[in-house]
Write a protein that holds these residues in place. Structure first.
Motif, PDB file in Angstrom:
ATOM      1  N   MET A 183      -5.745 -10.477  12.151  1.00 10.63           N
ATOM      2  CA  MET A 183      -6.855  -9.359  11.343  1.00 10.63           C
ATOM      3  C   MET A 183      -8.423  -9.619  11.710  1.00 10.63           C
ATOM      4  O   MET A 183      -8.949  -8.551  11.692  1.00 10.63           O
ATOM      5  N   ASN A 190     -14.012  -4.390   5.134  1.00 13.49           N
ATOM      6  CA  ASN A 190     -12.600  -3.681   5.277  1.00 13.49           C
ATOM      7  C   ASN A 190     -11.350  -4.830   5.586  1.00 13.49           C
ATOM      8  O   ASN A 190     -10.561  -4.634   4.864  1.00 13.49           O
ATOM      9  N   ALA A 212      -8.056  -5.470   3.270  1.00 14.93           N
ATOM     10  CA  ALA A 212      -6.611  -5.903   3.742  1.00 14.93           C
ATOM     11  C   ALA A 212      -6.060  -7.238   3.138  1.00 14.93           C
ATOM     12  O   ALA A 212      -5.217  -7.475   2.982  1.00 14.93           O
ATOM     13  N   THR A 255      -7.426  -5.260  -6.003  1.00 17.82           N
ATOM     14  CA  THR A 255      -8.009  -4.885  -4.601  1.00 17.82           C
ATOM     15  C   THR A 255      -8.924  -3.498  -4.688  1.00 17.82           C
ATOM     16  O   THR A 255      -9.804  -3.788  -4.003  1.00 17.82           O
ATOM     17  N   THR A 281     -11.479   1.161   2.159  1.00 20.51           N
ATOM     18  CA  THR A 281     -10.234   1.239   2.252  1.00 20.51           C
ATOM     19  C   THR A 281      -9.397   2.053   3.316  1.00 20.51           C
ATOM     20  O   THR A 281      -8.201   1.585   3.551  1.00 20.51           O
ATOM     21  N   ALA A 317      -9.308  -0.636   5.664  1.00 23.44           N
ATOM     22  CA  ALA A 317      -8.471  -1.654   5.446  1.00 23.44           C
ATOM     23  C   ALA A 317      -6.734  -1.353   5.841  1.00 23.44           C
ATOM     24  O   ALA A 317      -6.037  -2.211   5.965  1.00 23.44           O
ATOM     25  N   GLY A 318      -6.600  -0.045   5.411  1.00 29.49           N
ATOM     26  CA  GLY A 318      -5.162   0.425   5.874  1.00 29.49           C
ATOM     27  C   GLY A 318      -5.065   0.377   7.241  1.00 29.49           C
ATOM     28  O   GLY A 318      -3.855   0.047   7.737  1.00 29.49           O
ATOM     29  N   ALA A 323      -4.334  -3.168   8.253  1.00 31.93           N
ATOM     30  CA  ALA A 323      -3.036  -3.854   7.577  1.00 31.93           C
ATOM     31  C   ALA A 323      -1.944  -3.097   8.596  1.00 31.93           C
ATOM     32  O   ALA A 323      -0.961  -3.974   8.857  1.00 31.93           O
ATOM     33  N   ARG A 367       0.809  -2.595   2.711  1.00 32.33           N
ATOM     34  CA  ARG A 367       0.564  -1.218   2.808  1.00 32.33           C
ATOM     35  C   ARG A 367       0.665  -0.360   1.490  1.00 32.33           C
ATOM     36  O   ARG A 367       0.074   0.658   1.305  1.00 32.33           O
ATOM     37  N   THR A 414      -2.728  -0.770   0.261  1.00 29.04           N
ATOM     38  CA  THR A 414      -3.832   0.077   0.925  1.00 29.04           C
ATOM     39  C   THR A 414      -3.643   1.597   1.227  1.00 29.04           C
ATOM     40  O   THR A 414      -4.480   2.340   1.231  1.00 29.04           O
TER      41      THR A 414
END
Length: 710
Positions: free
Chosen positions: A40, A112, A116, A127, A447, A450-451, A454, A464, A467
């Motif tokens: 990550m 970000n 995640a 979150t 976000t 972050a997705g 992930a 997921r 996110t």
């Protein structure tokens, strides 16, 4: 309240400092969170590196242009006198807008990966709150920096608001560059990545096998965060200063209503509204909490509602304390908040997956890409109607309320001078929620990234599941912010247009009045008609270059991603690593190459019309740009967001879900919408204000040297 000007300036200064301190505290709280595992951190580092590299290149180019323009402004207006002040203000306007964009992005590219990491815990509410906290840093930084710059220059220039026009032009120009450059980058990367990855290769969004995926995530930050923050910094400065400028100029016009005799604090009142906005935003942030069984959007709306209520109470108190408790002034300021609420509600309706427009687009995708594009255009065109009625209704109410300064029982009609000031106050009152609106908007790119992190880091499905809904809500929040920015831009531009007419009348000479200048602004004057038509087509001509620029950038991305799939064996099998950096470099250079022409068009067109056809034609151009730019911007931004969420609606399991034929058609619609909602549409906002601010800045020279004359 009998406070001196110096004491009022101190109160405003302290409010700006409070806003910046709040942003600093939130930054510390954001950065102390866990960054997740090594994979990550590696992905987040690549996104961060690409975003900083783009911003460094863009700012280097912009600052070189700004330095040249500052020298031109200084010498054109006299370097030892007014020219020096205008040039200094211009430089600080550029710098303030750039700093606002950089601060927002630098926090987002660190929040970000932490968002995640939070998502792995499986707590949606926590979150969401964390992502909003990251966004609030941008919101409060923009509000605090803008207010600090405004009150600082007001004090430094001894209350001469006309000398602050340089700040207006600088902020507007930087916003234009940031919106255009960032928008071309983000959508060029997004469209190219999606077309090859989703449509051709059939791999998911944010799949690490896609060579363009890092460039796509970088784009979320340079366009939706840095570009948005610079844009709304400019909106903040221009909106507040337009109301101040109106009050200042009305007081200089012979025969005008003695505004400062009636309301001694009229010039500083917009800044007092901004100061209270800091308090309202901090209070509103406390209400952004997801209740058990509640929704993400509901939690964000709780914060916006609380900010609006606190802002409205504050406006009443400010009116009672500093404007003599005048009912008309309070109504004019309250109108701005009502306009904001209605625009948010309408934008939510047209862009949320819960309502008919987005669901209609998703349903049409079952018939293919053509019907998807057509239905999206239909939604975008329809979405301009109600906001247009809202803006004109708000303008008329604000004009009438402030114009009847002796109360509604008087027999005469509204006073024109005070009515125009009322329009400026309506625009300024929308600033009461700017900090919260920006915080909600900055929530989106955090976000979204972050997705992506992930997905690329192969986090478990539980992450997921957190996110993905946050990302979907982020599309709506970004659309709402764009609608808010466009609405406030129109009100501010109307106030700026009024200020332009006063400035033009003053420059025309002592033997002419404001009434005699505005009396020329009729359709029976050919120069006015010429200006109107030029202004009406300007946003279309301007955005044509932006749409083409996105196409050029996306084309280069498509060719590069295809090349890597073809020449680097094992990418799709997951046994070889794509060259992410090459895609980042390609789209960065293309975006910077493509932004020059639109910027030149925005700056050169009003100057060319002014110096060739004169200030009357230029007035027509300003009105034409406002009238055509507003619906065009709404159509593009709202329609684009509806296309995007139509795709998300299908991905949530409707009409066949992911990888269905309907989904492939929806991706095509989203591809078209990407260029409209995040590049061309939002860029109209700074365009409208650039043409107004540069016209006010150069009006004295235009009146003196125009070829055809007045």
């Amino acid at each position: 309240m009998g406070l001196s000007t110096g004491q009022l300036e101190l109160l405003i200064f302290l409010a700006a400092i409070v806003g910046l301190l709040y942003a600093a505290v939130q930054t510390v709280l954001v950065l102390r969170e866990d960054e997740g595992d090594e994979r990550m951190r590696e992905i987040a580092g690549a996104i961060r590196e690409g975003a900083i590299a783009f911003l460094r290149r863009e700012y280097t180019f912009v600052f070189l242009v700004a330095a040249v323009l500052a020298v031109i402004i200084a010498f054109a207006f006299g370097i030892t006198g007014e020219g020096g002040r205008l040039a200094v203000g211009f430089v600080f306007g550029v710098g303030g807008s750039a700093l606002a964009g950089a601060v927002g992005m630098l926090v987002s590219i660190r929040a970000n990966v932490r968002t995640a990491a939070r998502a792995r815990r499986g707590d949606l509410g926590a979150t969401m709150s964390y992502a909003f906290r990251g966004g609030s840093v941008t919101g409060m930084s923009v509000a605090g920096l803008a207010l600090l710059e405004l009150v600082g220059f007001y004090w430094a220039f001894g209350g001469n608001v006309l000398d602050m026009v340089g700040v207006l032009f600088g902020a507007s120009l930087m916003s234009l560059f940031a919106r255009v450059g960032g928008g071309i980058y983000t959508k060029g990367a997004d469209v190219g990545t999606d077309l090859v990855g989703k449509v051709e290769a059939g791999i998911p969004e944010d799949d690490p096998r896609n060579p363009g995926v890092i460039a796509d995530n970088v784009g979320d930050n340079v366009g939706d965060c840095a570009g948005m923050a610079a844009d709304l910094f400019e909106t903040y400065v221009v909106t507040a200063l337009s109301a101040m400028l109106l009050a200042y100029l009305i007081n200089t016009v012979a025969g005008a209503t003695p505004l400062l005799a009636l309301f001694p604090n009229a010039i500083l009142f917009p800044l007092l509204v901004c100061a209270w906005a800091i308090v309202a935003t901090i209070v509103g942030a406390l209400f952004v909490r997801m209740r058990p069984g509640g929704s993400i959007m509901g939690a964000l709306y709780q914060g916006l509602a609380a900010t609006t209520v606190v802002g409205l109470v504050g406006l009443y108190a400010l009116d009672a304390s500093f404007m003599g408790g005048n009912v008309g002034i309070f109504v004019a300021t309250a109108v701005g908040l009502v306009v904001m609420v209605l625009i948010v509600v309408v934008t939510d309706y047209y862009t949320s997956t819960k309502y008919r427009p987005v669901q209609k687009i998703a349903e049409s995708a079952q018939a293919g890409a053509g019907p998807t594009v057509i239905s999206g255009l239909s939604v975008g065109l329809e979405s301009a109607w109600i906001p247009g009625l809202v803006i004109i209704s708000g303008t008329l109410v604000a004009y009438a309320a402030a114009g009847w300064y002796n109360g509604f029982s008087t027999g005469h009609g509204p006073d024109a001078y005070l009515g125009l000031y009322g329009i400026g106050l309506a625009a300024a009152s929308m600033l009461s929620v700017t900090g919260m609106i920006i915080s909600i908007d900055a929530f989106g790119p955090i976000t979204d990234n972050a997705g992506g992190i992930a997905e690329m880091a192969h986090l478990p499905e539980e992450a997921r599941a957190i996110t993905d809904p946050l990302d979907a809500v982020g599309n709506t929040t970004k659309a709402i912010t764009k609608g808010y920015a466009i609405g406030s831009a129109v009100l501010a531009a109307l106030a700026l247009f009024a200020a332009y007419t006063f400035a033009a009348a003053n420059a025309w000479g002592p033997t002419h009045t404001w009434a005699s200048f505005t009396g020329l602004l009729t359709l029976s004057t050919p120069l006015v008609v010429a200006g109107l038509f030029i202004g009406a087509v300007l946003p279309f001509f301007f955005t044509s270059f932006l749409m083409n620029a996105v196409g050029v950038a996306a084309e280069k991305m498509v060719f590069e991603i295809r090349r890597q799939f073809r020449e680097i064996p094992g990418i799709l099998a997951g046994t070889a690593k794509p060259d992410y950096g090459k895609c980042v470099d390609i789209v960065t250079l293309t975006a910077l190459q493509q932004l020059a022409v639109p910027a030149i068009i925005a700056v050169a067109t009003p100057l060319a019309v002014g110096f060739l056809l004169g200030p009357v034609a230029l007035a027509g151009l300003l009105l034409g740009t406002i009238v055509s730019g507003f619906p065009l911007a709404l159509m593009m931004t709202t329609g684009g967001a509806a296309w995007d969420n139509g795709k998300k609606y299908i991905e949530s399991g409707h009409f066949g879900g992911k990888r269905s034929d309907a989904h492939k058609a929806a991706v095509v619609g989203d591809t078209v919408g990407d260029a409209t909602k995040d590049t061309a549409g939002p860029a109209i906002n700074p365009l409208i204000k650039v043409v107004n601010t540069i016209s006010i800045l150069f009006i004295v020279l235009i009146v003196a040297h125009s070829v055809i004359g007045i």
